[in-house]
Design an enzyme around this catalytic site. Structure first.
Site, PDB file in Angstrom:
ATOM      1  CG  ASN A 227      -1.706   1.322   1.309  1.00  0.00           C
ATOM      2  OD1 ASN A 227      -2.657   1.524   0.564  1.00  0.00           O
ATOM      3  ND2 ASN A 227      -1.310   2.231   2.200  1.00  0.00           N
ATOM      4  CD  GLU A 228      -1.398   5.555   0.337  1.00  0.00           C
ATOM      5  OE1 GLU A 228      -2.537   5.937  -0.007  1.00  0.00           O
ATOM      6  OE2 GLU A 228      -0.773   6.033   1.304  1.00  0.00           O
ATOM      7  CG  ASN A 229       5.200   0.870   0.960  1.00  0.00           C
ATOM      8  OD1 ASN A 229       4.683   1.752   1.636  1.00  0.00           O
ATOM      9  ND2 ASN A 229       5.354  -0.364   1.421  1.00  0.00           N
TER      10      ASN A 229
ATOM     11  CB  SER B 218      -2.876  -0.309  -4.387  1.00  0.00           C
ATOM     12  OG  SER B 218      -4.018   0.479  -4.641  1.00  0.00           O
TER      13      SER B 218
END
Length: 802
Positions: A408-410, A454
């Protein structure tokens, strides 16, 4: 035959010389709560009073009985240990662990005595790893990226900092002889109408020379196979197998699979699961709009109606099978067909995925990485691969699971949050997301797609969060803009977006006992974890509504209305642009404690107005009015299996209730498609005193008298603060199992806050706008002493600006 005995009784939790009873599965916090040793951290500002718990060492102690069963081997099995611990039996070291997301097995044949599981502080373990790997940036200050633990234990912008430790999943003894089933990897596919199950089996032996046999059964079929060394494979084919479909597309056909391992005709071990035959693809092909991201199940292209899922309790051992089903049933009842298990949490228990299988909820599973640069050196690298291998195989039987996601978002964080410069070439997780994890999925579970993260545009040649390519997270709107900005672009797949609101009134009253409630009262601020969260709430509110001054009840109502309006603005716009946009995943479905957040269901399980709005937004058929190309259009969004010819009645009205103009258009939408018709210019409302009403039957056979037969869309050309609403006039009467309201004027955004009637009361619907003369019945459950005056006091709606 393998025998399993749970070890859930007789545990003691110890710190130095202090001891108290422990519940297994559980955690230190829940044991301390049960003993009255700490205050409830969910109430008031108690969270800070228990911060010391996460910084101490704790031991769980029990007595392992002597085993006289006659089996050749006895194993001690832990399904989950949170997180860094050493396990000793009668002083003998069995092992050291450092991963919450794995299970552990130890040979304790012939051993007995004092069993001790000593947990070091997660902070201490994280600091030790940081000392070995070096500093890595993250979105939050706590050191969650240095150990394999539920990241949100360390707090998030919706969650408390309650750093847990404990035996959080079941522990048992397994006694067996000759051999046992160590792992079964089921590959479930559909080949030309035939359901195929390939069971790839690994066994552990006590006797190498023993000849072992396998027998598998599914759908009335029985197939035998042999074991060579430690491996074997059995293939079963089910002609004409019924397919498993997501909800709204067909039935959720499930088949029992049973695999028996035997020696000399005697069974040694049995593995049983339920599977579903279905085919899933992820279409990421390039097209005229960019790069798509469309889920395809059994050949059917889907617009995903999704929600993000966080752990339902900051103490996940408290989430029971019944609680999983209740929460996921709420999701399904709201029209949701996809649940994303977010990467700052956990791989959920079997109960979660079983409920999704039965309810037809697609599962998008993140690997547990979120909002941080993660070191790729040891000891983390080996842990990451081991946990991925275990959990991929563990979850493979579930047909609901349709997508693996790396993080997530990395990837976005590396590009946009200043990480690249701070890292100076150090590892940060890219090797996991673009190397280790896709390799593990391709090797073990080639039946499901994998995406690196994502948001992710599919290539470093594009910005990771490019809305035209792959998945997109839309957070600039909540953080800086008006929600009307949602309508300015059409991402290919909106994997995160959302708007905050406080929890239900009864939830606040329970969580903040004795406090005089105000948006910035001490308890309210403590239960608002987002950076400048109240400031963003206020700025978003004042773009649309007059300031409610110090009237808390009005502020509470309006912020909940604004949340529902904001989400509606996005989903209506994006759904009307299918198939360019192929899905929306609301942030978020649920909460892990009582808090002001983006959730549709608050921390006490109460449904916000947003939840009821989702039921409209995610219904198979949605009617919406949209401003496009200098005018207005009506869009008939049809996700049903049949055609929908929407005969739309249009009324241009004044807020005083007069019909200024009237007409009709037709929008004929094919199955799983959208039809758009232009609103005649003479029916377009002008100025603050006018609005447009669009009504259409759901189907030619729908009966309005029975309720739910008509879909309605409204369009007001100016924000509410500019609309000269009349003083609302309506009549209230009690009816069996509910409340009926009849409008005498325009009544906009009528809301019955049922929890103000009784804490356990629940309303059957949320916001509704009534035209003069219209009547609505609102069902109420859990209200034992109905009272008309109380009902009227619990009704809120838009009022003239004061």
């Amino acid at each position: 035959m393998l025998e399993a005995s749970p070890l859930d009784d007789g545990w003691i939790l110890r710190h130095e010389d202090e001891a108290l009873p422990a519940v297994v599965p559980g955690c230190v916090h829940t044991d301390l709560l049960a003993a009255g040793a700490i205050p409830d951290p969910f109430l008031g500002r108690n969270e800070g009073e228990v911060a010391w718990v996460g910084r101490r060492e704790w031991s769980y102690e029990s007595e392992l009985p002597a085993v006289t069963s006659g089996h050749e081997q006895t194993d001690l099995v832990f399904d989950g240990l949170d997180t860094a611990a050493e396990i000793r039996l009668d002083g003998r070291l069995l092992g050291r662990v450092r991963n919450m997301h794995r299970s552990y097995r130890y040979d304790v044949t012939g051993l007995s005595g004092a069993l001790t599981v000593r947990f070091v502080s997660a902070y201490a373990e994280a600091e030790a790893v940081r000392g070995r790997t070096g500093e890595r940036p993250a979105a939050y200050a706590e050191p969650y990226q240095y150990l394999r633990k539920m990241a949100c234990s360390f707090g998030w912008d919706w969650g408390p900092t309650l750093v847990t430790a404990g035996i959080w999943r079941p522990v048992r003894l397994e006694r067996w002889s000759t051999a046992r089933i160590a792992r079964v990897r089921p590959l479930v596919t559909v080949e030309r109408g035939t359901g195929v199950v390939e069971l790839h089996v690994e066994v552990e032996r006590t006797r190498v020379e023993a000849e072992l046999a396998l027998e598998a059964r599914v759908g009335g079929l029985r197939v035998r196979g042999e074991v060579s060394g430690s491996c074997g494979t059995v293939r079963l084919e089910v002609p004409g197998a019924a397919l498993w479909w997501p909800r709204g597309y067909g039935e959720q056909a499930l088949y029992e699979v049973e695999l028996t391992l035997s020696h000399g005709g005697a069974p040694l071990d049995v593995w049983q699961r339920r599977i579903g035959f279905r085919d899933v693809e992820l279409d990421t092909s390039a097209d005229e709009w960019g790069t798509g991201f469309t889920l395809v199940v059994n050949g059917e292209r889907l617009f995903a109606r999704g929600v993000n899922w966080i752990p339902d309790d900051v103490f996940p051992s408290r989430v029971t099978r019944e609680r999983y089903r209740r929460r996921l049933r709420q999701a399904a009842d709201a029209g949701v067909d996809l649940v994303r298990v977010w990467g700052g949490g956990i791989y959920e228990s079997e109960d979660f995925y079983t409920a999704c299988d039965e309810l037809g909820l697609l599962v998008w599973q993140d690997f547990p990485f979120a909002c941080a640069a993660y070191p790729e050196e040891q000891p983390l690298r080996g842990e990451v691969e081991a946990e991925a291998r275990e959990n991929v195989v563990r979850l493979m039987p579930h047909p609901s699971l349709v997508l693996w996601n790396g993080n997530n978002e990395n990837l976005w964080g590396f590009r946009d949050w200043g990480w690249e410069e701070r890292l100076g070439g150090d590892s940060w997780g890219e090797g996991y997301y673009l190397g280790v994890l896709p390799r593990v999925v391709a090797e073990l579970d080639p039946t499901r797609p994998y995406t690196a993260g994502s948001p992710w545009s599919g290539s470093w040649e594009r910005h990771p969060n490019d809305p035209a390519h792959g998945t997109h997270h839309s957070w600039e709107v909540w953080n800086r803009e008006d929600y009307a900005v949602y309508r300015s672009e059409v991402p290919r797949f909106v994997a995160e977006f959302g708007w905050q609101a406080p929890p239900a009134y009864a939830t606040l009253r329970r969580a903040l006992p004795g406090e005089e409630l105000h948006p910035d009262s001490p308890g309210m601020l403590h239960h608002q974890k987002a950076e400048d969260g109240n400031g963003k709430l206020e700025r978003g509110l004042l773009r649309h509504f007059a300031r409610p001054d110090r009237d808390f009840d009005r502020w509470h109502y309006l912020t909940q209305v604004n949340q529902a309006r904001a989400v509606a603005a996005g989903i209506e716009h994006w759904r009307s642009h299918w198939p360019v946009c192929a899905g929306t995943v609301l942030w978020q479905l649920n909460d892990c404690w009582p808090v002001t957040s983006w959730a549709a269901i608050d921390g006490d399980g109460r449904e916000k107005p947003l939840y009821h709005e989702l039921r409209r937004l995610y219904a198979d058929r949605l009617l919406t009015l949209q401003a496009r190309d200098g005018g207005l259009v009506v869009a008939a969004v049809n996700q049903g299996a049949g055609e929908w010819t929407a005969a739309v009645r249009l009324r241009r009205m004044s807020v005083a209730g007069e019909v200024i103009g009237e007409g009709a258009v037709e929008a004929a939408a094919r199955a799983r498609a959208v039809a758009v018709a232009r609103v005649p210019a003479e029916l377009t409302p002008q100025g603050a005193k006018e609005f447009l009403v669009a009504d259409a039957r759901k189907s030619p056979r729908s009966n309005e008298a029975e309720g739910g037969g008509t879909l309605r869309a409204l369009y007001f050309p100016v924000p509410d603060r500019e609309v000269p609403y009349p003083e609302p006039e309506f009549e209230v009467e009690l009816v069996p199992d509910g409340v009926a309201v009849t409008a005498r004027t325009l009544v906009r955004d009528l809301l019955l806050q049922a929890d103000r009637l009784a804490p356990d009361a629940r309303a059957g619907r949320g916001l509704v706008t009534l035209l003069p003369g219209e009547r609505v019945t609102i069902g109420v459950e859990g209200w034992e002493t109905p009272d008309a005056a109380a009902a009227r006091a619990a009704l809120y709606c838009q009022e003239p600006a004061r």
